[in-house]
Design a protein around this motif. Structure first.
Motif, PDB file in Angstrom:
ATOM      1  N   ASP A 188       0.814  -1.214   0.000  1.00  0.00           N
ATOM      2  CA  ASP A 188       0.000   0.000   0.000  1.00  0.00           C
ATOM      3  C   ASP A 188       0.850   1.269   0.000  1.00  0.00           C
ATOM      4  N   TYR A 189       1.865   1.322   0.874  1.00  0.00           N
ATOM      5  CA  TYR A 189       2.625   2.555   1.036  1.00  0.00           C
ATOM      6  C   TYR A 189       3.613   2.781  -0.102  1.00  0.00           C
ATOM      7  N   TRP A 190       4.326   1.711  -0.500  1.00  0.00           N
ATOM      8  CA  TRP A 190       5.326   1.862  -1.562  1.00  0.00           C
ATOM      9  C   TRP A 190       4.841   1.362  -2.923  1.00  0.00           C
ATOM     10  N   GLY A 191       3.713   0.660  -2.957  1.00  0.00           N
ATOM     11  CA  GLY A 191       3.206   0.150  -4.229  1.00  0.00           C
ATOM     12  C   GLY A 191       3.938  -1.072  -4.725  1.00  0.00           C
ATOM     13  N   ILE A 192       4.572  -1.820  -3.810  1.00  0.00           N
ATOM     14  CA  ILE A 192       5.303  -3.041  -4.174  1.00  0.00           C
ATOM     15  C   ILE A 192       4.406  -4.241  -3.879  1.00  0.00           C
ATOM     16  N   PRO A 193       3.886  -4.916  -4.887  1.00  0.00           N
ATOM     17  CA  PRO A 193       2.960  -6.037  -4.640  1.00  0.00           C
ATOM     18  C   PRO A 193       3.654  -7.216  -3.979  1.00  0.00           C
ATOM     19  N   TRP A 194       2.938  -7.871  -3.080  1.00  0.00           N
ATOM     20  CA  TRP A 194       3.466  -9.077  -2.439  1.00  0.00           C
ATOM     21  C   TRP A 194       3.244 -10.269  -3.355  1.00  0.00           C
ATOM     22  N   LYS A 195       4.266 -11.040  -3.586  1.00  0.00           N
ATOM     23  CA  LYS A 195       4.215 -12.114  -4.572  1.00  0.00           C
ATOM     24  C   LYS A 195       3.821 -13.459  -3.976  1.00  0.00           C
ATOM     25  N   GLY A 196       3.669 -13.515  -2.658  1.00  0.00           N
ATOM     26  CA  GLY A 196       3.332 -14.795  -2.038  1.00  0.00           C
ATOM     27  C   GLY A 196       1.876 -15.160  -2.215  1.00  0.00           C
ATOM     28  N   LYS A 197       1.538 -16.356  -1.778  1.00  0.00           N
ATOM     29  CA  LYS A 197       0.166 -16.838  -1.858  1.00  0.00           C
ATOM     30  C   LYS A 197      -0.245 -17.406  -0.503  1.00  0.00           C
ATOM     31  N   GLU A 198      -1.524 -17.233  -0.175  1.00  0.00           N
ATOM     32  CA  GLU A 198      -2.060 -17.779   1.070  1.00  0.00           C
ATOM     33  C   GLU A 198      -3.146 -18.788   0.748  1.00  0.00           C
ATOM     34  N   ALA A 329      -6.628  -1.930  14.804  1.00  0.00           N
ATOM     35  CA  ALA A 329      -7.853  -2.091  14.013  1.00  0.00           C
ATOM     36  C   ALA A 329      -7.966  -1.050  12.899  1.00  0.00           C
ATOM     37  N   PHE A 330      -7.556   0.180  13.174  1.00  0.00           N
ATOM     38  CA  PHE A 330      -7.737   1.260  12.201  1.00  0.00           C
ATOM     39  C   PHE A 330      -6.413   1.750  11.612  1.00  0.00           C
ATOM     40  N   GLY A 331      -5.359   0.941  11.714  1.00  0.00           N
ATOM     41  CA  GLY A 331      -4.027   1.389  11.339  1.00  0.00           C
ATOM     42  C   GLY A 331      -3.905   1.950   9.940  1.00  0.00           C
ATOM     43  N   LYS A 332      -4.546   1.313   8.956  1.00  0.00           N
ATOM     44  CA  LYS A 332      -4.430   1.795   7.575  1.00  0.00           C
ATOM     45  C   LYS A 332      -5.120   3.152   7.388  1.00  0.00           C
ATOM     46  N   ASP A 333      -6.120   3.429   8.208  1.00  0.00           N
ATOM     47  CA  ASP A 333      -6.774   4.745   8.210  1.00  0.00           C
ATOM     48  C   ASP A 333      -6.066   5.579   9.283  1.00  0.00           C
ATOM     49  N   LEU A 334      -4.862   6.032   8.963  1.00  0.00           N
ATOM     50  CA  LEU A 334      -3.925   6.564   9.952  1.00  0.00           C
ATOM     51  C   LEU A 334      -4.499   7.680  10.807  1.00  0.00           C
ATOM     52  N   PHE A 335      -5.165   8.636  10.198  1.00  0.00           N
ATOM     53  CA  PHE A 335      -5.606   9.826  10.929  1.00  0.00           C
ATOM     54  C   PHE A 335      -6.712   9.496  11.932  1.00  0.00           C
ATOM     55  N   SER A 437      -8.578   3.588   3.761  1.00  0.00           N
ATOM     56  CA  SER A 437      -7.121   3.494   3.800  1.00  0.00           C
ATOM     57  C   SER A 437      -6.514   4.770   3.229  1.00  0.00           C
ATOM     58  N   VAL A 438      -5.424   5.218   3.839  1.00  0.00           N
ATOM     59  CA  VAL A 438      -4.762   6.437   3.360  1.00  0.00           C
ATOM     60  C   VAL A 438      -4.064   6.185   2.036  1.00  0.00           C
ATOM     61  N   PHE A 439      -3.426   5.010   1.903  1.00  0.00           N
ATOM     62  CA  PHE A 439      -2.659   4.701   0.695  1.00  0.00           C
ATOM     63  C   PHE A 439      -3.256   3.499  -0.036  1.00  0.00           C
ATOM     64  N   GLU A 440      -3.036   3.492  -1.343  1.00  0.00           N
ATOM     65  CA  GLU A 440      -3.404   2.341  -2.172  1.00  0.00           C
ATOM     66  C   GLU A 440      -2.424   2.263  -3.335  1.00  0.00           C
ATOM     67  N   LEU A 441      -1.704   1.148  -3.413  1.00  0.00           N
ATOM     68  CA  LEU A 441      -0.714   0.928  -4.466  1.00  0.00           C
ATOM     69  C   LEU A 441       0.281   2.081  -4.556  1.00  0.00           C
ATOM     70  N   GLY A 442       0.707   2.557  -3.392  1.00  0.00           N
ATOM     71  CA  GLY A 442       1.766   3.560  -3.345  1.00  0.00           C
ATOM     72  C   GLY A 442       1.330   4.997  -3.506  1.00  0.00           C
ATOM     73  N   LYS A 443       0.023   5.243  -3.597  1.00  0.00           N
ATOM     74  CA  LYS A 443      -0.466   6.612  -3.789  1.00  0.00           C
ATOM     75  C   LYS A 443      -1.483   6.982  -2.704  1.00  0.00           C
ATOM     76  N   VAL A 444      -1.505   8.270  -2.356  1.00  0.00           N
ATOM     77  CA  VAL A 444      -2.508   8.760  -1.414  1.00  0.00           C
ATOM     78  C   VAL A 444      -3.864   8.719  -2.090  1.00  0.00           C
ATOM     79  N   ARG A 445      -4.828   8.153  -1.404  1.00  0.00           N
ATOM     80  CA  ARG A 445      -6.166   8.041  -1.976  1.00  0.00           C
ATOM     81  C   ARG A 445      -6.900   9.370  -1.826  1.00  0.00           C
ATOM     82  N   LYS A 446      -7.385   9.898  -2.942  1.00  0.00           N
ATOM     83  CA  LYS A 446      -8.157  11.148  -2.939  1.00  0.00           C
ATOM     84  C   LYS A 446      -9.612  10.809  -2.636  1.00  0.00           C
ATOM     85  N   ILE A 447      -9.862  10.415  -1.405  1.00  0.00           N
ATOM     86  CA  ILE A 447     -11.162   9.814  -1.085  1.00  0.00           C
ATOM     87  C   ILE A 447     -12.317  10.802  -1.227  1.00  0.00           C
TER      88      ILE A 447
END
Length: 465
Positions: A188-198, A329-335, A437-447
């Motif tokens: 989310d923050y740097w826009g680097i996709p995780w290549k693993g699988k769950e 719980a709300f970490g990705k929504d930083l503010f 979320s504040v970030f998505e794929l390395g960019k600030v979301r203009k919500i």
């Protein structure tokens, strides 16, 4: 006609004028009335600065519980004018308002709305009163908002340094380390996709959770901890921490280089006093004076009892777990995470005064655009509950302080009512918040920009039907 940028500039200018008038009135009241305008804490800060100017420890001033850096910052109180510190706190107020405006604009809020929400802080009478009376809380607010702004604009190293400095000035911003570390996700923050699988069926296995922990420990998060922790230790090492504490050699080298450029009396050893008065004191603190906390009355009754200290430590347990869980719980929504953590932290604080309300008031304008609560109905009731319960407490405190009446039990009942009002506010804000979320794929979301566009398209379709 004012342009939009001029509108924000004029908002700031008017806020400055209001505070300057309040400073002038405060000088008059201090000189002519028995009840002083200036907060007693400002006298403590000035006395500590005076000790610094003569080469002594600021902790020689009883009840000085702050970092020595604050005493150094306020030495112009002695050399220039006694109100220098108040002007500094006013400037921090304006900086907070500016950062609120910039953060809201970064997230896509229209210009005039961003000006309006920043005005909620700049024109808040409680905020202006507290800073012009000489409380240093606006400084820590400016440091916290600067950290959030820098992390949002991806100035990662500057944000890490600012966060370490924030925790140095006051220990409570350390609670923000939870949402900040959660936010610093590579995808989310740097826009680097995780290549693993769950695999779904592996969700409850030990392997699944060890894998999650391993993925959480990323270089970004490690560096954030090292840099912010290093800055914190660096500022502490300025005051020569005890030799049994292990400090990174590079930090020691930087510290010695720094010391070579400043007067010798500023680098005196305040190590034991600094750690004891600024940090450790708040862990074992037994403050029996009346305050907004629901814990104060029991502490008052058990002040001289052996178990009083244990109670003071035990009050941290619900406070710690609640702030940790909310941050997670709300970490990705930083503010919102930082706001709701601070609100809960202050609500459960064992010592709570009006200055502490500044800690979350500076974050409130950042989350108001994302709430489903409207001021016309429930919002007004929430504000009324907060103000009325506080007013009832202040009425009983006035009887104690100025009329000499024994109203300790009545103050405690008012504290319980204020606590209940805060729990209601906490519950409503949490349940009515639109998580984003504040970030998505390395960019600030203009919500809000996206929401405005959707609303405009909806209204246009309805008009054509």
């Amino acid at each position: 006609m004012l342009t939009l940028n001029q509108s924000f500039a004029s908002t700031c200018a008017f806020a400055v004028i209001i505070r300057l008038l309040m400073l002038l009135y405060g000088e008059w009241q201090d000189a002519h009335l028995q009840v002083k305008y200036t907060d007693i804490d400002y006298k403590v800060l000035t006395d500590a600065a005076r000790y610094v100017t003569i080469g002594e420890s600021p902790y020689q001033r009883a009840t000085y519980r702050y970092t020595p850096l604050l005493a150094f910052l306020l030495t112009p109180n002695i050399y220039l004018h006694k109100s220098f510190g108040k002007v500094l706190f006013v400037l921090a107020d304006i900086l907070i308002g500016t950062l609120i405006y910039k953060i809201l604009r970064l997230r896509g809020l229209p210009e005039l709305e961003a000006v309006t929400y920043s005005a909620y802080w700049l024109y808040n009478p409680m905020v202006a009163n507290i800073s012009t009376r000489g409380s240093a809380e606006s400084l820590i607010g400016a440091l916290v908002l600067s950290t959030l702004y820098l992390i949002t604009t991806k100035r990662f190293y500057a944000a890490s340094v600012m966060f370490g400095l924030s925790v140095h000035f006051k220990i409570y911003p350390i609670i923000y380390s939870v949402p900040l570390l959660i936010l610093l996700d590579d995808e989310d923050y740097w826009g680097i996709p995780w290549k693993g699988k769950e695999k779904v069926h592996d969700t409850w296995t030990v392997k699944h959770w060890t894998g999650k922990i391993a993925r959480f420990v990323t270089p970004t998060r490690v560096w954030f901890g090292i840099i912010s922790g290093g800055v914190f230790l660096y500022r502490c090492s300025e005051f020569e921490l005890p030799s049994d504490i292990i400090i990174n050699p590079s930090i020691i080298i930087c510290t010695r280089s720094f010391k070579s450029f400043i007067p010798e009396h500023i680098t005196q050893s305040y190590s034991q006093e600094f750690l004891r008065e600024t940090y450790f004191y708040h862990v074992v603190r037994k403050d029996h004076r009346h305050n907004f906390s629901l814990w104060f009355y029991y502490i008052y009754l058990s002040y001289n009892e052996p178990h009083g200290t244990l109670l003071g430590i035990a009050t941290f347990i619900p406070q710690f777990w609640l702030t940790f869980l909310l941050g997670a719980a709300f970490g990705k929504d930083l503010f919102f995470a930082c706001f709701i953590q601070t609100f809960a932290f202050v609500t459960y604080q064992k010592v709570c005064t009006s200055q502490y309300f500044m800690w979350y008031t500076c974050l409130l304008p950042l989350i108001l655009p994302s709430t489903l609560i409207t001021f016309k109905y429930k919002g007004f009731m929430l504000l009324l509950a907060w103000v009325v319960s506080q007013a009832l407490w202040l009425n009983e405190a006035y009887k104690l302080e100025f009329l000499g009446q024994n109203t300790f039990f009545a103050i405690w009942k008012a504290s319980l009512l204020f606590f209940a009002a805060n729990l209601w506010i906490l519950k409503e804000l949490t349940s009515k918040h639109m998580f984003e979320s504040v970030f998505e794929l390395g960019k600030v979301r203009k919500i809000w920009e996206r929401r405005s566009r959707i609303m405009d398209e909806t209204m246009e379709r309805e008009s054509l039907m």
